[in-house]
Motif scaffolding. Structure first.
Motif, PDB file in Angstrom:
ATOM      1  N   ALA A 156      14.694 -32.603 -49.928  1.00  0.00           N
ATOM      2  CA  ALA A 156      13.936 -33.541 -49.092  1.00  0.00           C
ATOM      3  C   ALA A 156      13.300 -32.829 -47.908  1.00  0.00           C
ATOM      4  CB  ALA A 156      14.863 -34.653 -48.615  1.00  0.00           C
ATOM      5  N   PHE A 157      14.074 -31.992 -47.226  1.00  0.00           N
ATOM      6  CA  PHE A 157      13.508 -31.266 -46.083  1.00  0.00           C
ATOM      7  C   PHE A 157      12.422 -30.296 -46.539  1.00  0.00           C
ATOM      8  CE2 PHE A 157      17.610 -32.342 -43.920  1.00  0.00           C
ATOM      9  CZ  PHE A 157      17.034 -33.079 -42.901  1.00  0.00           C
ATOM     10  N   ARG A 158      12.584 -29.773 -47.731  1.00  0.00           N
ATOM     11  CA  ARG A 158      11.572 -28.861 -48.270  1.00  0.00           C
ATOM     12  C   ARG A 158      10.234 -29.582 -48.422  1.00  0.00           C
ATOM     13  NH1 ARG A 158      11.639 -24.289 -51.820  1.00  0.00           N
ATOM     14  NH2 ARG A 158       9.789 -24.190 -53.110  1.00  0.00           N
ATOM     15  N   HIS A 159      10.285 -30.842 -48.891  1.00  0.00           N
ATOM     16  CA  HIS A 159       9.052 -31.609 -49.046  1.00  0.00           C
ATOM     17  C   HIS A 159       8.352 -31.811 -47.715  1.00  0.00           C
ATOM     18  CE1 HIS A 159       8.803 -32.611 -53.258  1.00  0.00           C
ATOM     19  NE2 HIS A 159      10.098 -32.884 -53.288  1.00  0.00           N
ATOM     20  N   ILE A 160       9.116 -32.005 -46.657  1.00  0.00           N
ATOM     21  CA  ILE A 160       8.495 -32.188 -45.346  1.00  0.00           C
ATOM     22  C   ILE A 160       7.736 -30.933 -44.942  1.00  0.00           C
ATOM     23  CG2 ILE A 160       8.924 -32.702 -42.908  1.00  0.00           C
ATOM     24  CD1 ILE A 160      11.474 -34.066 -43.692  1.00  0.00           C
ATOM     25  N   LEU A 161       8.301 -29.791 -45.291  1.00  0.00           N
ATOM     26  CA  LEU A 161       7.715 -28.542 -44.813  1.00  0.00           C
ATOM     27  C   LEU A 161       6.536 -28.093 -45.667  1.00  0.00           C
ATOM     28  CD1 LEU A 161      11.037 -26.658 -44.025  1.00  0.00           C
ATOM     29  CD2 LEU A 161       9.546 -27.826 -42.424  1.00  0.00           C
ATOM     30  N   ILE A 162       6.561 -28.406 -46.963  1.00  0.00           N
ATOM     31  CA  ILE A 162       5.498 -27.877 -47.817  1.00  0.00           C
ATOM     32  C   ILE A 162       4.281 -28.782 -47.853  1.00  0.00           C
ATOM     33  CG2 ILE A 162       7.120 -26.627 -49.298  1.00  0.00           C
ATOM     34  CD1 ILE A 162       6.842 -28.801 -51.368  1.00  0.00           C
ATOM     35  N   ASN A 163       4.419 -30.025 -47.440  1.00  0.00           N
ATOM     36  CA  ASN A 163       3.238 -30.872 -47.358  1.00  0.00           C
ATOM     37  C   ASN A 163       2.462 -30.556 -46.083  1.00  0.00           C
ATOM     38  OD1 ASN A 163       3.831 -32.211 -49.730  1.00  0.00           O
ATOM     39  ND2 ASN A 163       5.049 -33.787 -48.719  1.00  0.00           N
ATOM     40  N   GLU A 164       1.173 -30.810 -46.117  1.00  0.00           N
ATOM     41  CA  GLU A 164       0.343 -30.536 -44.943  1.00  0.00           C
ATOM     42  C   GLU A 164       0.700 -31.561 -43.867  1.00  0.00           C
ATOM     43  OE1 GLU A 164      -1.512 -28.037 -44.450  1.00  0.00           O
ATOM     44  OE2 GLU A 164      -1.416 -27.166 -46.460  1.00  0.00           O
ATOM     45  N   SER A 165       1.638 -31.192 -43.027  1.00  0.00           N
ATOM     46  CA  SER A 165       2.194 -32.155 -42.074  1.00  0.00           C
ATOM     47  C   SER A 165       1.226 -32.405 -40.929  1.00  0.00           C
ATOM     48  CB  SER A 165       3.523 -31.629 -41.533  1.00  0.00           C
ATOM     49  OG  SER A 165       4.013 -32.493 -40.545  1.00  0.00           O
ATOM     50  N   LYS A 166       1.164 -33.682 -40.511  1.00  0.00           N
ATOM     51  CA  LYS A 166       0.367 -34.050 -39.347  1.00  0.00           C
ATOM     52  C   LYS A 166       1.259 -34.358 -38.153  1.00  0.00           C
ATOM     53  CE  LYS A 166      -3.568 -35.830 -41.997  1.00  0.00           C
ATOM     54  NZ  LYS A 166      -3.103 -35.328 -43.286  1.00  0.00           N
ATOM     55  N   GLN A 167       2.523 -33.934 -38.243  1.00  0.00           N
ATOM     56  CA  GLN A 167       3.449 -34.176 -37.151  1.00  0.00           C
ATOM     57  C   GLN A 167       3.127 -33.259 -35.969  1.00  0.00           C
ATOM     58  OE1 GLN A 167       5.593 -36.525 -37.218  1.00  0.00           O
ATOM     59  NE2 GLN A 167       6.009 -37.026 -39.354  1.00  0.00           N
ATOM     60  N   SER A 168       3.697 -33.611 -34.834  1.00  0.00           N
ATOM     61  CA  SER A 168       3.533 -32.772 -33.659  1.00  0.00           C
ATOM     62  C   SER A 168       4.344 -31.493 -33.838  1.00  0.00           C
ATOM     63  CB  SER A 168       4.018 -33.518 -32.409  1.00  0.00           C
ATOM     64  OG  SER A 168       5.414 -33.768 -32.514  1.00  0.00           O
ATOM     65  N   ALA A 169       4.027 -30.519 -32.995  1.00  0.00           N
ATOM     66  CA  ALA A 169       4.741 -29.249 -33.076  1.00  0.00           C
ATOM     67  C   ALA A 169       6.230 -29.440 -32.822  1.00  0.00           C
ATOM     68  CB  ALA A 169       4.144 -28.262 -32.073  1.00  0.00           C
ATOM     69  N   ALA A 170       6.565 -30.296 -31.860  1.00  0.00           N
ATOM     70  CA  ALA A 170       7.982 -30.518 -31.558  1.00  0.00           C
ATOM     71  C   ALA A 170       8.703 -31.115 -32.758  1.00  0.00           C
ATOM     72  CB  ALA A 170       8.101 -31.443 -30.346  1.00  0.00           C
ATOM     73  N   GLN A 171       8.064 -32.069 -33.414  1.00  0.00           N
ATOM     74  CA  GLN A 171       8.713 -32.708 -34.560  1.00  0.00           C
ATOM     75  C   GLN A 171       8.839 -31.730 -35.721  1.00  0.00           C
ATOM     76  OE1 GLN A 171       9.900 -35.997 -34.338  1.00  0.00           O
ATOM     77  NE2 GLN A 171      11.022 -35.187 -36.086  1.00  0.00           N
TER      78      GLN A 171
END
Length: 1392
Positions: free
Chosen positions: A580-595
């Motif tokens: 699950a965490f891997r999916h967060i990292l490999i997708n083109e995230s639009k989260q803030s740098a802190a997140q």
């Protein structure tokens, strides 16, 4: 929500059925076991009535019962163990799982296709087994025994006595205080006597006799003769009888614990059964009952009793339980149940159940209900019937019920068996079992109020539960389903009574009722509240991901994946958490740098825990940074050396160079050219272009070749998609290597360690590699092969981490820095990423075009070959800027840096006119690079002043300069001493350069080719590339014209002199600090012509040209002497130097002759067409060529100059040369390339011309050069006209055959025109004597014709009136034409 097979109206009645005990004699049990069945099992498939039954309620109203089912079971005196129940549920669930690999049902909801199971067979099996395995308790009577079947065999010695024993045993079990189990509904239990008769072996008359005796004693309503085993063992085996028992026996009932061998009254107790049970979800098997006997600790719907995540680690135990169940099924598969029974026996058993229910059980229940009703009425002092009192009980003022939290915990309160409250409950349960839900609801409601008043919470909860179910099942639905009853019951069971089993039963029943009312949300909430909320939350998030995934809701996806990761980690599902965490990292995230930083640290933390579970396992794949595998580049060889002062290394190939397809093709052509020269004009079939750098554009279909002890550099393209920096430490390549000796023997030992075999492959490790936020960056990683064999580069291995303190965000705290380096690493995990490169799509065959197939890409699979020589080339004093045509001397150093000698050194270039190593005469020039800057690059000779403006003759062969007919001037052999360069040796050679004739920036490619002295099977040769960049500035423009001279014969008595006009313009506008140009020498080079002298330049006159000045020169050219032409080969040229100073540049020596020959290289490569000079008739084409050749001339002019340059207040002298190639008489030639004018647009013609044949007639200009004519006469002639009226002047007409064939000539002296204008212009005179001459001139023959002109008065006359006609002797007159004189021949006639 998943839909179940049974409706809730079917499920509940089947879950609560009248219970009947069975007590069998040993002989009776033996008879049933002939069918591999116990007596209770024998009845099970037939326990549902096939028709409606009727009974009377206390009001004497007829009540219909549909699909009534009874449950018959053997008596067991020990309650089922919780562990045994748990094992049973585990096995049932494991056996109901769908097969692996089956695709889940796709449910379409709106625009979404969701993979959610539409059915849950495991849940239905679990629910059915759970409800059937409920242990009997004292607060309710639903699963208490209502009756008992006493079974004896007709084979008994004394059957009636056996019935008495069985009756006494039942009485003892029910009424003796030693037995608390099983539970009995009322003291006066119905006893039903069954005589079992074996038809195949028993005496039927005796059986009938015994049955008659039984009817006399027990009444016809209380006994039955059941005949079985009609089928004998010797019956035909092919008769197929259905087996209705298998579906029931596979569901191993917890109540079947008796041992058949221990006799009729032996009751077994599985006290140790719990120790062998297995757990579905990995919990330990120790049963902790928390003070209550019925408290389950683990089953598929995990009870949420502990928040400790360690209690819910998924383990492999469910596999074991499933396999154990599978083995049980497998063992039962071979057993044939009912082997001695026929279909008639099946009907007899079915009839027995019907008779027992109609005549025994239902009358007993009806009677019991009436008795209970009468007792309650008498005790309460109410009206005759409970029905009539119902309204009175419920219409009065309602007393508000106390909150469940206000009630005391009196779950331990027990009523005596005869307590009125329990009688009401008994009556309610009886009514419920026979589907009289109206009466049942009334009784449950009354009992509920009594129990609440007494604060007997366990009893109250039971009454609430069944009151709610009864209200729902009432026909016609007179009242809504009281869901709050169920909620109160669940809360009471769970919080006050601490009985999770009963709470779970409430939840299961209520959930089904709510689902039937389409209240799915409320049903789900009930199930979730009871079970593991974390597991359900995880499942819900996983299903929600199906809705959000791929719809562009990236932030929602990140949130769901983050929650899934957190929940999975809490439940110790570490692999799911990592995914699950891997999916967060490999997708083109639009989260803030802190997140993103928080996500990354959470991933690293979870990943570290996973890796610690198997520290010796294979390295897992890391998701970051991204690797663009197709952009991977592989370079074979050492890095290029930097420039050292005036010493510049060859550019060769490096990873810093961008790929250029055009340049790549040029290098390929150069290599093919030199290979063809080495192999005598043929390119070997095994030849493949050398590729030092492999990328996505190169041909990677073959295994590349690398040389042992030469590094292999792999450039990996990383990209950090996050807004936080990534720090990779201990970054290196992952490889495997198979040593081979390429002699046929294979060493199968495969090395896959990263650093374990440095003696085979050395691996470079980058200690730190920082990739900033959203940065793309390449890492260059090296391998050093020390052994020949096959190398496979698999990927990269590294520690992934982030910089400590780069961002301060909430989340899991950073661990103390554990890395000492340039950057402080907060936390890191070790892993790998594979380099998987997809080859090019194949598109050659029809099959490949119609399908999608990809070829191999083997750039990462080099073959390490044996040692080869390695050449390095250095350029010394190599210029970057030149004037057009400027000659500069530099030096080239060749160094062999390997341990193998090299030979066959050659250099090839598309621009051979740019450089030379000198011809065979080059030894005369200085070899040291330390020579003075102003030392001339030419070979010079000091001359005396008398030779000025007169040609100095020398000669040279083009073969001496590597250029000849059919040769390859682009391929030049480098003159190495002894043709071999030993290991470690170096040699310096001079190289002359000439600036290209066009101004601008020029890229000139050199390809150095060399071989090993020892021939290698894999690599035949090696190459080294160099690209020189030269910027050229304008210098001189030279244009020249050659025309025939009309002068008399030369000193040899032969005609054919020519004049050469040369215009030189200084086009330099003070670029590069040039002050002025001096023309120091004009030379000619030709096989047949040479310059003789300068016509118009005075002695010692300096030819200087300042900026934009132009100079004109005229030179006389004569044919070479016969001995100069006849004795020399066709490759030998005569050089004539006309110098304008006191120093001669020897134009036939290097480097002047080199660059001259190279300017002719394109012409010299073509073999010259040889004309046949036989006496037979020439063809028309030969005639054309002969005539055309008369206007051709092969005279080449070389202009040598010096330029005076001021640079940094210092004067330098530059020197250079320009070439003009004169091919056609009268046609202007240039030293610089002429720009091609674009052709003018013409109208399209849509018709075909009538005559498309190309005229083979030569042009007028070509014919005019066939015969050269010149008139020789005095310029002025004095004549005394007063003495003689006629003036006769002798005139010589010189005819010269310019061709190499015989020519017929006709000279016509008659005036062509007699017009007044002509007479006015030319004057009137006449030719005396013969008016026409016919001559034949041999090849290049000169003939003089003596003529006389007659004048009658003074004046200026034009003698150029003779008309000359010519044709080739063996041709017809088609080529005959008038020859034109180049200029008028004027004569002045004076009178004296």
């Amino acid at each position: 929500m998943a839909q179940c097979v049974q409706s809730v109206q079917e499920l509940i009645p089947d879950s609560f059925v009248p219970c009947v005990a069975a007590l069998c004699s040993e002989e009776a049990e033996r008879l049933t076991r002939l069918n591999h069945l116990s007596f209770a099992e024998l009845l099970k498939p037939f326990s549902r009535l096939t028709s409606e039954v009727h009974m009377r309620d206390p009001n004497n109203q007829l009540h219909i019962i549909k699909n009534l089912k009874i449950a018959v079971s053997n008596i067991i005196t020990q309650p089922p163990q919780p562990g045994a129940i748990r094992k049973l549920l585990n096995d049932v669930v494991s056996g109901s799982q769908p097969a692996e690999g089956l695709v889940a049902n796709v449910i379409t909801a709106g625009d979404y296709d969701l993979n959610i199971s539409a059915t849950t067979p495991w849940f239905e099996s679990y629910r059915e087994t759970f409800l059937q395995s409920m242990p009997a308790s004292d607060h309710e009577f639903l699963n208490h025994y209502l009756a008992c079947m006493l079974v004896a065999s007709s084979n008994e010695v004394e059957p009636m006595e056996q019935f008495s024993k069985l009756s006494q045993e039942q009485h003892r079990i029910q009424h003796n205080n030693d037995y608390s189990y099983p539970k009995w509904f009322i003291p006066n239990t119905l006893k039903y006597y069954v005589l079992l008769h074996d038809i195949s072996a028993g005496d039927e008359q005796r059986a009938e006799s015994i049955y008659e005796e039984m009817k006399q004693k027990y009444g016809t309503q209380g006994c039955y003769l059941l005949k079985i085993n009609s089928r004998t063992s010797n019956r035909a085996s092919d008769e197929q009888i259905p087996d209705p028992w298998s579906q029931y026996l596979q569901k191993s009932s917890i109540q079947n614990q008796e041992s058949y061998e221990d006799g009729p009254c032996t009751i077994t107790s599985n006290k140790n059964s719990d120790s062998n049970l297995l757990s579905l979800d990995g919990l330990d098997n120790e049963v902790k009952v928390d003070g209550l006997p019925n408290n389950f600790r683990a089953h598929p719907l995990q009870l949420d009793q502990s928040s400790d995540p360690s209690n819910s680690i998924d383990g492999p135990d469910h596999v074991k339980s499933a396999s154990s169940l599978h083995e049980t099924k497998k063992a039962n598969t071979g057993i044939i149940h009912g082997a001695c029974l026929t279909l008639t026996d099946h009907d007899r058993i079915r009839q027995f159940i019907q008779e027992f229910t109609f005549r025994g059980l239902l009358p007993h229940i009806e009677k019991t209900i009436r008795q209970l009703n009468d007792q309650l009425i008498s005790r309460k002092g109410l009206s005759r019937s409970l029905f009539s009192a119902t309204k009175k009980w419920f219409s009065g003022s309602k007393v508000p019920e106390k909150s469940i939290n206000e009630l005391k915990n009196t779950s331990g309160l027990l009523y005596p068996p005869e307590a009125p409250e329990l009688q009401i409950r008994k009556m309610a349960d009886l009514c419920f079992l026979v589907q009289h839900y109206d009466l049942a609801y009334s009784c449950y409601h009354t009992a509920k109020k009594d129990f609440l008043n007494d604060q007997a919470m366990l009893y109250a909860a039971g009454a609430l539960e069944m009151a709610a179910v009864s209200a729902f099942l009432q026909p016609g639905a007179p009242r809504p389903y009281p869901a709050h009853y169920m909620d109160t019951a669940i809360q009471t069971y769970r919080d006050i009574c601490k009985n999770m089993v009963l709470a779970e039963r409430c939840v299961l029943l209520s959930a089904e009722i709510l689902k039937s009312q389409s209240k799915y949300s409320e049903a789900a909430a009930l199930l979730i509240r009871l079970t593991s909320e974390k597991k359900h939350a995880l499942r819900c998030y996983c299903q929600a991901m199906q809705v959000y995934k791929g719809k562009g809701w990236s932030l929602a996806e990140d949130h769901i994946n983050f929650t899934i990761g957190r929940q999975s980690y809490t439940l110790r599902q570490l692999d799911n958490a990592v995914s699950a965490f891997r999916h967060i990292l490999i997708n083109e995230s639009k989260q803030s740098a802190a997140q993103q930083g928080a996500f990354l640290r959470e991933y690293l933390y979870v990943y570290k825990n996973v890796s610690q579970l198997s520290p010796d396992g294979p390295l897992p794949q890391l998701p970051l940074p991204y690797i663009n595998s197709s952009a991977t580049r592989v370079f074979f060889g050492h890095d290029r050396r930097p420039a050292d002062g005036e010493k510049q290394a060859a550019t060769h190939v490096s990873l810093d160079q961008e790929y250029d397809s055009e340049s790549s093709q040029q290098w390929r052509e150069l290599e093919e050219q030199v290979v063809a020269v080495v192999n005598k004009g043929i390119i070997p079939s095994s030849f493949h272009p050398t590729q030092y750098c492999l990328n996505s554009y190169s041909d990677n279909s073959r295994f590349p070749l690398a040389v042992v002890e030469e590094p292999i550099t792999v450039e990996v393209a990383f990209r950090n998609p996050l807004k936080v920096p990534l720090l990779l430490t201990d970054l290196s390549l992952l490889w495997k290597f198979q040593p081979k000796d390429f002699s046929g023997k294979d060493n199968e030992e495969v090395k896959e360690l990263i650093t374990g075999e440095p003696e085979m492959i050395g691996t470079e490790v980058i200690s730190e590699f920082l990739i900033n936020s959203e940065e793309s960056k390449v890492a260059r990683l090296k391998l050093f092969p020390h052994h020949i064999g096959e190398l496979h580069i698999l990927g990269v291995v590294y520690n992934l981490g982030t910089i400590q303190g780069s961002l301060t965000v909430d989340g899991i705290g950073a661990l103390p820095g554990c890395h000492t380096g340039k950057h402080s690493l907060s936390m890191s995990v070790r892993g790998r990423q594979d380099l998987e490169i997809q080859g090019p799509r194949l598109n050659n065959t029809k099959e490949e075009k119609t399908s999608i197939k990809y070829g191999p890409d083997r750039r990462l699979d080099p073959i390490i070959t044996e040692e080869m020589p390695l050449l390095e080339v250095f350029f010394i004093h190599f210029p970057t800027g030149l004037l057009c045509g400027e000659i500069r001397k530099a030096y080239v150093e060749f160094v062999n840096v390997s341990k193998c000698p090299l030979t066959g050194l050659k250099v090839v270039s598309k621009r051979p006119e740019f450089f030379t190593f000198g011809g065979n005469t080059a030894v005369l020039t200085p070899l040291s690079p330390s020579a003075s800057e102003n030392c001339s690059a030419y070979k010079t000779v000091v001359t005396d002043s008398t030779s000025v403006c007169t040609a100095l003759i020398s000669s040279a062969s083009s073969v001496d300069f590597g250029i000849g007919i059919g040769s390859q001037p682009e391929v030049i052999s480098v003159p190495l001493p002894d043709t071999v360069l030993l290991p470690g040796a170096s040699v310096q050679l001079p190289m002359w350069l000439r600036g290209p004739d066009e101004e601008g920036v020029h890229e000139i490619n050199f390809l150095f080719y060399y071989e090993s002295v020892k021939k290698q099977p894999k690599i035949r040769h090696r190459i080294l590339r160099h690209t020189a960049v030269i910027c050229t500035s304008r210098s001189l423009n030279v244009r020249a014209t050659v025309c025939r001279s009309n002068s008399l014969e030369d000193e040899e008595g032969r005609g054919g002199n020519m004049l050469v006009f040369v215009d030189v313009e200084n086009t330099n506008t003070s670029e590069a600090g040039v002050k002025e140009f001096h023309i120091v020498q004009v030379s000619s080079s030709s096989k047949h012509w040479k310059l003789q002298n300068s016509v118009n330049l005075a002695e010692n006159k300096e030819a200087k040209l300042a900026s934009r000045e132009k100079g004109k020169f005229c030179f006389k050219a004569i044919r070479c002497k016969e001995k100069e032409g006849a004795m020399q080969s066709s490759e030998r040229y005569t050089f004539a130097d006309i110098i304008f100073g006191n120093e001669q540049i020897v134009s036939s020596a290097s480097p002047c002759a080199d660059f001259f020959y190279r300017s002719l290289s394109s012409e010299l490569k073509k073999p010259q067409a040889q004309l046949s000079l036989h006496t037979e008739k020439h063809s028309t084409e030969d005639a054309l060529r002969l005539i055309k050749k008369c206007s051709e001339v092969d005279l080449n002019i070389v202009i040598l100059w010096k330029a005076y340059v001021v640079e940094d207040s210092k004067q330098l002298i530059l020197e250079g040369q320009h070439h003009v190639i004169l091919r056609t008489i009268g046609k202007e030639a240039f030293s610089y390339p002429q720009k091609q004018e674009p052709p003018e647009m013409e109208l399209l013609k849509f018709f075909r011309p009538e005559n498309t044949a190309v005229s083979s007639r030569p042009s007028v200009d070509q014919l005019s050069n066939l015969i050269k004519t010149s008139l020789h006469y005095p310029e002025s002639f004095n004549h005394p006209f007063h003495q003689k009226s006629l003036c006769l002047v002798p005139v010589t007409l010189l005819l010269s055959n310019c061709s190499k064939a015989d020519v017929d000539v006709i000279v016509d002296l008659r005036h062509k025109t007699t017009s007044p204008e002509a007479l006015e212009i030319h004057g009137s005179f006449t030719w005396l004597g013969q008016t026409q001459y016919k001559l034949q001139l041999k090849s290049q023959e000169i003939h003089s014709l003596q003529l006389k002109a007659c004048f009658v008065h003074t004046g200026v006359y034009n003698l150029g009136t003779p008309r000359v006609f010519a044709k080739l002797s063996d041709q017809v007159t088609v080529f005959e034409t008038s020859q034109q004189n180049s200029m008028p021949a004027l004569i002045i006639i004076n009178n004296v």
